[in-house]
Design a protein around this motif. Structure first.
Motif, PDB file in Angstrom:
ATOM      1  N   LEU A  79       0.833  -1.204   0.000  1.00  0.00           N
ATOM      2  CA  LEU A  79       0.000   0.000   0.000  1.00  0.00           C
ATOM      3  C   LEU A  79       0.868   1.253   0.000  1.00  0.00           C
ATOM      4  O   LEU A  79       1.936   1.277   0.597  1.00  0.00           O
ATOM      5  N   ASP A  80       0.380   2.298  -0.664  1.00  0.00           N
ATOM      6  CA  ASP A  80       0.971   3.627  -0.544  1.00  0.00           C
ATOM      7  C   ASP A  80       0.148   4.403   0.466  1.00  0.00           C
ATOM      8  O   ASP A  80      -1.049   4.620   0.267  1.00  0.00           O
ATOM      9  N   GLY A  81       0.766   4.809   1.558  1.00  0.00           N
ATOM     10  CA  GLY A  81       0.031   5.566   2.558  1.00  0.00           C
ATOM     11  C   GLY A  81      -0.588   4.676   3.617  1.00  0.00           C
ATOM     12  O   GLY A  81      -0.348   3.466   3.668  1.00  0.00           O
ATOM     13  N   PRO A  82      -1.425   5.255   4.477  1.00  0.00           N
ATOM     14  CA  PRO A  82      -2.002   4.523   5.607  1.00  0.00           C
ATOM     15  C   PRO A  82      -2.895   3.370   5.155  1.00  0.00           C
ATOM     16  O   PRO A  82      -3.476   3.392   4.070  1.00  0.00           O
ATOM     17  N   PHE A  83      -3.019   2.378   6.026  1.00  0.00           N
ATOM     18  CA  PHE A  83      -3.869   1.226   5.741  1.00  0.00           C
ATOM     19  C   PHE A  83      -5.338   1.606   5.838  1.00  0.00           C
ATOM     20  O   PHE A  83      -5.753   2.342   6.729  1.00  0.00           O
ATOM     21  N   SER A  84      -6.121   1.089   4.905  1.00  0.00           N
ATOM     22  CA  SER A  84      -7.578   1.081   5.027  1.00  0.00           C
ATOM     23  C   SER A  84      -8.085  -0.136   4.278  1.00  0.00           C
ATOM     24  O   SER A  84      -7.414  -0.647   3.372  1.00  0.00           O
ATOM     25  N   TYR A  85      -9.250  -0.604   4.663  1.00  0.00           N
ATOM     26  CA  TYR A  85      -9.824  -1.788   4.018  1.00  0.00           C
ATOM     27  C   TYR A  85     -10.005  -1.567   2.522  1.00  0.00           C
ATOM     28  O   TYR A  85      -9.635  -2.414   1.702  1.00  0.00           O
ATOM     29  N   ASP A  86     -10.547  -0.417   2.156  1.00  0.00           N
ATOM     30  CA  ASP A  86     -10.785  -0.132   0.741  1.00  0.00           C
ATOM     31  C   ASP A  86      -9.476  -0.056  -0.035  1.00  0.00           C
ATOM     32  O   ASP A  86      -9.375  -0.568  -1.166  1.00  0.00           O
ATOM     33  N   LYS A  87      -8.458   0.579   0.551  1.00  0.00           N
ATOM     34  CA  LYS A  87      -7.165   0.682  -0.135  1.00  0.00           C
ATOM     35  C   LYS A  87      -6.519  -0.697  -0.290  1.00  0.00           C
ATOM     36  O   LYS A  87      -5.871  -0.975  -1.296  1.00  0.00           O
ATOM     37  N   TRP A  88      -6.699  -1.541   0.720  1.00  0.00           N
ATOM     38  CA  TRP A  88      -6.140  -2.900   0.635  1.00  0.00           C
ATOM     39  C   TRP A  88      -6.796  -3.674  -0.498  1.00  0.00           C
ATOM     40  O   TRP A  88      -6.117  -4.325  -1.291  1.00  0.00           O
ATOM     41  N   LEU A  89      -8.135  -3.576  -0.609  1.00  0.00           N
ATOM     42  CA  LEU A  89      -8.832  -4.271  -1.691  1.00  0.00           C
ATOM     43  C   LEU A  89      -8.432  -3.717  -3.054  1.00  0.00           C
ATOM     44  O   LEU A  89      -8.274  -4.471  -4.017  1.00  0.00           O
ATOM     45  N   GLU A  90      -8.236  -2.403  -3.143  1.00  0.00           N
ATOM     46  CA  GLU A  90      -7.787  -1.806  -4.402  1.00  0.00           C
ATOM     47  C   GLU A  90      -6.406  -2.340  -4.772  1.00  0.00           C
ATOM     48  O   GLU A  90      -6.143  -2.669  -5.934  1.00  0.00           O
ATOM     49  N   GLY A  91      -5.503  -2.428  -3.794  1.00  0.00           N
ATOM     50  CA  GLY A  91      -4.166  -2.946  -4.058  1.00  0.00           C
ATOM     51  C   GLY A  91      -4.184  -4.406  -4.475  1.00  0.00           C
ATOM     52  O   GLY A  91      -3.430  -4.822  -5.364  1.00  0.00           O
ATOM     53  N   LEU A  92      -5.065  -5.189  -3.852  1.00  0.00           N
ATOM     54  CA  LEU A  92      -5.185  -6.603  -4.224  1.00  0.00           C
ATOM     55  C   LEU A  92      -5.686  -6.731  -5.653  1.00  0.00           C
ATOM     56  O   LEU A  92      -5.135  -7.506  -6.452  1.00  0.00           O
ATOM     57  N   ALA A  93      -6.725  -5.974  -5.998  1.00  0.00           N
ATOM     58  CA  ALA A  93      -7.278  -6.044  -7.355  1.00  0.00           C
ATOM     59  C   ALA A  93      -6.262  -5.587  -8.402  1.00  0.00           C
ATOM     60  O   ALA A  93      -6.264  -6.093  -9.530  1.00  0.00           O
ATOM     61  N   ALA A  94      -5.383  -4.658  -8.009  1.00  0.00           N
ATOM     62  CA  ALA A  94      -4.359  -4.169  -8.932  1.00  0.00           C
ATOM     63  C   ALA A  94      -3.176  -5.118  -9.036  1.00  0.00           C
ATOM     64  O   ALA A  94      -2.303  -4.924  -9.886  1.00  0.00           O
ATOM     65  N   GLY A  95      -3.125  -6.152  -8.172  1.00  0.00           N
ATOM     66  CA  GLY A  95      -2.049  -7.131  -8.246  1.00  0.00           C
ATOM     67  C   GLY A  95      -0.766  -6.719  -7.569  1.00  0.00           C
ATOM     68  O   GLY A  95       0.288  -7.292  -7.845  1.00  0.00           O
ATOM     69  N   ARG A  96      -0.821  -5.763  -6.647  1.00  0.00           N
ATOM     70  CA  ARG A  96       0.391  -5.353  -5.936  1.00  0.00           C
ATOM     71  C   ARG A  96       0.584  -6.269  -4.717  1.00  0.00           C
ATOM     72  O   ARG A  96       0.467  -5.844  -3.565  1.00  0.00           O
ATOM     73  N   SER A  97       0.855  -7.544  -4.983  1.00  0.00           N
ATOM     74  CA  SER A  97       0.746  -8.518  -3.910  1.00  0.00           C
ATOM     75  C   SER A  97       1.642  -9.729  -4.131  1.00  0.00           C
ATOM     76  O   SER A  97       2.195  -9.928  -5.213  1.00  0.00           O
ATOM     77  N   PHE A  98       1.766 -10.524  -3.062  1.00  0.00           N
ATOM     78  CA  PHE A  98       2.337 -11.867  -3.171  1.00  0.00           C
ATOM     79  C   PHE A  98       1.583 -12.785  -2.225  1.00  0.00           C
ATOM     80  O   PHE A  98       1.022 -12.344  -1.216  1.00  0.00           O
ATOM     81  N   VAL A  99       1.560 -14.066  -2.558  1.00  0.00           N
ATOM     82  CA  VAL A  99       0.956 -15.084  -1.692  1.00  0.00           C
ATOM     83  C   VAL A  99       2.073 -15.909  -1.083  1.00  0.00           C
ATOM     84  O   VAL A  99       3.152 -16.049  -1.668  1.00  0.00           O
ATOM     85  N   THR A 100       1.818 -16.462   0.099  1.00  0.00           N
ATOM     86  CA  THR A 100       2.874 -17.194   0.782  1.00  0.00           C
ATOM     87  C   THR A 100       2.312 -18.187   1.783  1.00  0.00           C
ATOM     88  O   THR A 100       1.225 -17.973   2.345  1.00  0.00           O
ATOM     89  N   THR A 101       3.054 -19.261   1.999  1.00  0.00           N
ATOM     90  CA  THR A 101       2.828 -20.157   3.123  1.00  0.00           C
ATOM     91  C   THR A 101       4.004 -20.087   4.091  1.00  0.00           C
ATOM     92  O   THR A 101       4.179 -20.999   4.904  1.00  0.00           O
ATOM     93  N   GLU A 129      11.803  -1.572 -11.705  1.00  0.00           N
ATOM     94  CA  GLU A 129      11.519  -0.601 -10.645  1.00  0.00           C
ATOM     95  C   GLU A 129      10.029  -0.365 -10.459  1.00  0.00           C
ATOM     96  O   GLU A 129       9.617   0.659  -9.886  1.00  0.00           O
ATOM     97  N   GLN A 130       9.187  -1.305 -10.890  1.00  0.00           N
ATOM     98  CA  GLN A 130       7.746  -1.202 -10.745  1.00  0.00           C
ATOM     99  C   GLN A 130       7.243  -2.314  -9.822  1.00  0.00           C
ATOM    100  O   GLN A 130       7.797  -3.419  -9.804  1.00  0.00           O
ATOM    101  N   PRO A 131       6.149  -2.060  -9.069  1.00  0.00           N
ATOM    102  CA  PRO A 131       5.599  -3.108  -8.211  1.00  0.00           C
ATOM    103  C   PRO A 131       4.832  -4.134  -9.041  1.00  0.00           C
ATOM    104  O   PRO A 131       4.487  -3.901 -10.203  1.00  0.00           O
ATOM    105  N   ALA A 132       4.579  -5.281  -8.444  1.00  0.00           N
ATOM    106  CA  ALA A 132       3.765  -6.300  -9.103  1.00  0.00           C
ATOM    107  C   ALA A 132       2.422  -5.695  -9.501  1.00  0.00           C
ATOM    108  O   ALA A 132       1.889  -4.806  -8.845  1.00  0.00           O
TER     109      ALA A 132
END
Length: 245
Positions: free
Chosen positions: A69-91, A101-104
């Protein structure tokens, strides 16, 4: 063991050709093979995670998805980041990476991918791999340097040439004393090369067509016409896909 997968594995998905059971690594390879095939078919799907505790022999909280996330956490921002693919999955391992130099999730017009990644893990990593359009194109050696926080750190860089438009992912596995598989996997970066579109292989197209045909056969006389119509539409779509040379 994991038995009776929903279909026999074709050879290009990495498990033994025709196999329907295997260990955790075989299951992961089979599942990622499904995912990579859909990416190559043009579906820009981002990975997320869930435990499935009670279905699989894992504890609650085993699988997680992390979103940048860029900036403070919020539920809506987290969902936006997930939909945009700025993420990784892990076990288990933590995987922080950039391509050019770009995020996922970024779309990049380029014929090369300059990868930089930082890994943190409880136990030493066994593998670090760069995947392009479903194929491992580089295997990188983990440093597994023990930090003052008693975690293992590996920092890697790679420059990968890209022949057609498509996607890049980074993945790793962790070597644990109990031999249980731990892995992390980024969402895709999308590489655009004008005039060189991403297309599935003939094998991938045939697999998708056959899977939908099987579901239509299994579901005829059971599902309502509206549901079968969705399968028929999917079949027409997959049959119309152009394939790579």
């Amino acid at each position: 063991g994991l038995t009776e997968w929903n279909s026999q594995a074709p050879a290009f998905m990495q498990p033994p050709d025709g196999g329907k059971e295997g260990n955790e690594f075989d299951w992961l390879a089979y599942t990622l093979g499904q995912y990579y095939t859909l990416l190559n078919a043009g579906f820009q799907l981002v990975p997320t995670a869930g435990t499935a505790s009670g279905v699989h022999p894992v504890p609650a909280g085993f699988s997680r998805v992390y979103v940048s996330l860029d900036g403070p956490f919020s539920y809506d921002k987290w969902l936006e980041g997930l939909a945009a693919g700025r993420s990784f999955v892990t076990t288990g391992p933590m995987l922080f990476a950039e391509v050019n130099e770009q995020p996922a999730g970024a779309t990049i017009t380029a014929d090369h991918a300059k990868v930089s990644a930082n890994f943190l893990s409880e136990h030493p990593l066994a593998t670090i791999e760069v995947v392009v359009n479903g194929k491992v194109v580089q295997s990188l050696r983990p440093q597994n340097e023990l930090t003052p926080a008693s975690v293992f750190q590996s920092q890697v860089a790679a420059d990968v040439s890209i022949e057609t438009s498509g996607w890049v992912c980074i993945r790793c596995t962790e070597d644990r004393p109990d031999k249980r598989l731990r892995f992390a996997h980024t969402a895709p970066w999308w590489l655009d090369i004008p005039g060189k579109p991403l297309r599935p292989s003939q094998q991938e197209k045939d697999y998708l067509v056959q899977r939908v045909q099987l579901e239509i056969e299994r579901s005829t006389g059971i599902l309502p016409d509206s549901a079968l119509a969705e399968y028929e539409a999917a079949l027409r779509h997959f049959e119309s896909l152009p394939v790579a040379d």
